[in-house]
Every structure is written in C-alpha cells, then in structure tokens.
Design an enzyme around this catalytic site. Structure first.
Site, PDB file in Angstrom:
ATOM      1  N   GLU A  85      -0.059   0.632  20.336  1.00 32.38           N
ATOM      2  CA  GLU A  85       0.195  -0.077  19.076  1.00 32.38           C
ATOM      3  C   GLU A  85       1.680  -0.224  18.771  1.00 32.38           C
ATOM      4  O   GLU A  85       2.415   0.763  18.652  1.00 32.38           O
ATOM      5  CB  GLU A  85      -0.491   0.636  17.908  1.00 32.38           C
ATOM      6  CG  GLU A  85      -0.341  -0.122  16.603  1.00 32.38           C
ATOM      7  CD  GLU A  85      -1.229   0.389  15.487  1.00 32.38           C
ATOM      8  OE1 GLU A  85      -1.254  -0.240  14.414  1.00 32.38           O
ATOM      9  OE2 GLU A  85      -1.918   1.411  15.686  1.00 32.38           O
ATOM     10  N   LYS A 103      -6.781  -2.549  14.133  1.00 38.60           N
ATOM     11  CA  LYS A 103      -7.926  -2.066  13.359  1.00 38.60           C
ATOM     12  C   LYS A 103      -9.166  -2.700  13.952  1.00 38.60           C
ATOM     13  O   LYS A 103      -9.276  -3.930  14.027  1.00 38.60           O
ATOM     14  CB  LYS A 103      -7.805  -2.447  11.882  1.00 38.60           C
ATOM     15  CG  LYS A 103      -7.064  -1.443  11.036  1.00 38.60           C
ATOM     16  CD  LYS A 103      -7.841  -0.159  10.898  1.00 38.60           C
ATOM     17  CE  LYS A 103      -6.930   1.001  10.539  1.00 38.60           C
ATOM     18  NZ  LYS A 103      -7.265   2.191  11.278  1.00 38.60           N
TER      19      LYS A 103
END
Length: 288
Positions: A85, A103
């Site tokens: 990420e 997410k």
C-alpha cells in the site's frame, strides 16, 4: 530449504475475542458513532537463536515481494514490511500528491477459475465498494488540507490489485500542493493513513484504542525523502509488517493484521480476512 526462523506463530488473543470486538464496533456504527474502523489482531513470538529479521525479509521477497516492501534496522530494533500500500507520493517539482488507499480484500486461491471468481466478487461487492469509498472521501478531505483549492481528484476508483496471497480493491486520489507546501506539511495533513484508522478518523482512533494496545510501527509509515536528490517523498503504509526487538541472543517479533469494520460486517468473515492478510508473514516467519 532452510528451516523457518520462528518455531511458532501464536495469537495474542483467541480468535473469538476479535469477533467480539468486531460485533461491538458494528453496534457503535449502528448507533451513529462512526462509519468505519480498522480493528486489528496481533501475533507475537521469538526467532530461534541465531536467526535474524533479515532472513524473514528474504523469505518474503523470494515469492511474495510487495511494491513497498522494505527492511529497516536501527540497533536492536528492526522492521520487516511486505506492504502493498502506497500512503503518499509528493513531487515538489510538479506539486503532485498521490495516495492509493486499499480497502476490500479476498484471499488468493490456487485454482485459477475460482481465484478469478473471487476477484470478480470483490469488484461487485457493494460492501467492499462502500468501505473503499468511505476512505477515498476521507483521503480527499485530508489531501485538501495541503492542496490548492479545487485540485483534488479521484483518478481511479475500485481497481483490483492481485498479490501473491490476496486480491485488493485500490483507489487513487491525487492533488496539487498549495504554494509553500512541502513534504512535512503533506504528512502532517494526512497522517495517520485513513485506510487503517477509519471514518471519521479521530473517532475511529478512539474506538480502536478501546480494543487494541498501542500498535507500535504497524500501520504507521516508512518513507524516503529526497532519494532522487530533491524533496520528493514516497511513503508506504506499514501493513503486512512485523516489528522486531533484540532480546539477548534472540529477537522478539510482533505482527498484526486488521480489517475495515462497517455496518454490515460479519465478525467471522472479518476475522477470516485478517487470516488471509497475515498469511504471507506467517509463512515467512514460521513456515506454516
């Protein structure tokens, strides 16, 4: 093949404790206290005598290396991160700021057809898309604190990224920095990352603190500043990360994995998501 550096991979609490925490958070969401909170589980242990955190990093890198993987050591402390990420990039020459929050997760499966079905299910999931969109909106708000008015854009929404052990839903938010804004101001406006706190951010952090001891480095950020010779910033979110501390002749380690809890979260499904997220570290540390 060398043996695993750690003999065991033990949870700090039974799985049902996590499921109870998830249920409690969904009750708070239903009461209107917040929209989403990232709640984590922790595992900890010791490396076998004579084994080193860098071995764990090498084991991760062989088949499961991530875009923002990193090894950091300072004296008796070390971090092994296999993070996929991006928290932030900032280019002072152009003023471009970019963040790519993650997410939405599905585990990878060895059967290609079933694996593709899970990726398609992730894209189609209203729950995961809503979870992602909440954090996109949060990051838009954070970037706006450091951005020129009207420059915040969502460039990509709900892209699927496939990693060795999981599929993720990823979005890309960009902005142009306001005049006089440098890397420190960008970090100040956005830290801690919204994807691992929740929305609203401050209330989510209060809820997290009810259920977790201090996280330490996990879900903070490891960043490089000026590595290309200017004031450029590249910062990761320290997910898929284990922290190490030397204790005599051996190293103690701790690793966490979390899930974004929303109104319709199922406690068992969220716990299984954390199992999928920790899988690569579990295999690298203990060979399990």
């Amino acid at each position: 093949v060398p043996s695993a550096p750690a003999a065991a991979f033990d949870g700090e609490a039974p799985p049902d404790v996590y499921e109870t925490a998830v249920a409690e958070v969904t009750t708070r969401i239903a009461a209107g206290e917040l929209f989403q909170a990232n709640i984590a589980r922790a595992w900890s242990g010791r490396l076998s005598a004579g084994r080193d955190p860098f071995e764990v990093f090498l084991r991760l890198s062989v088949e499961r290396g991530a875009a923002y993987g990193a090894f950091w050591r300072l004296g008796e402390r070390a971090l092994v991160s296999n993070s996929p990420e991006l928290f932030l990039t900032f280019d002072p020459a152009s003023g471009r700021i970019e963040t790519r929050p993650i997410k939405g997760t599905r585990p990878r499966l060895p059967d290609p057809a079933r694996d593709a079905e899970l990726a398609a299910d992730l894209v189609a999931s209203a729950k995961d898309r809503a979870e992602n969109l909440m954090i996109v909106d949060l990051m838009r708000n954070d970037l706006a604190r450091a951005a020129a008015p009207g420059s915040v854009r969502v460039e990509r929404l709900f892209d699927v990224e496939s990693h060795p052990t999981v599929h993720h839903l990823v979005s890309t938010v960009t902005a142009t920095a306001a005049p006089g804004v440098h890397a420190a101001e960008v970090l100040e406006a956005t830290f801690p990352p919204g994807s691992i706190t929740g929305a609203p951010k401050h209330q989510a952090m209060k809820v997290i603190a009810r259920h977790e001891p201090p996280r330490g480095p996990w879900c903070g950020s490891l960043f490089g500043l000026g590595l290309a010779g200017g004031g450029e910033l590249t910062a990761s979110v320290l997910i898929r990360t284990a922290s190490f501390e030397q204790d005599g002749a051996a190293w103690r380690w701790r690793a966490l994995a979390g899930a974004g809890i929303v109104a319709d979260s199922d406690p068992r499904a969220e716990r299984e998501e954390t199992d999928a997220k920790i899988r690569a570290l579990k295999e690298a540390l203990a060979g399990l």
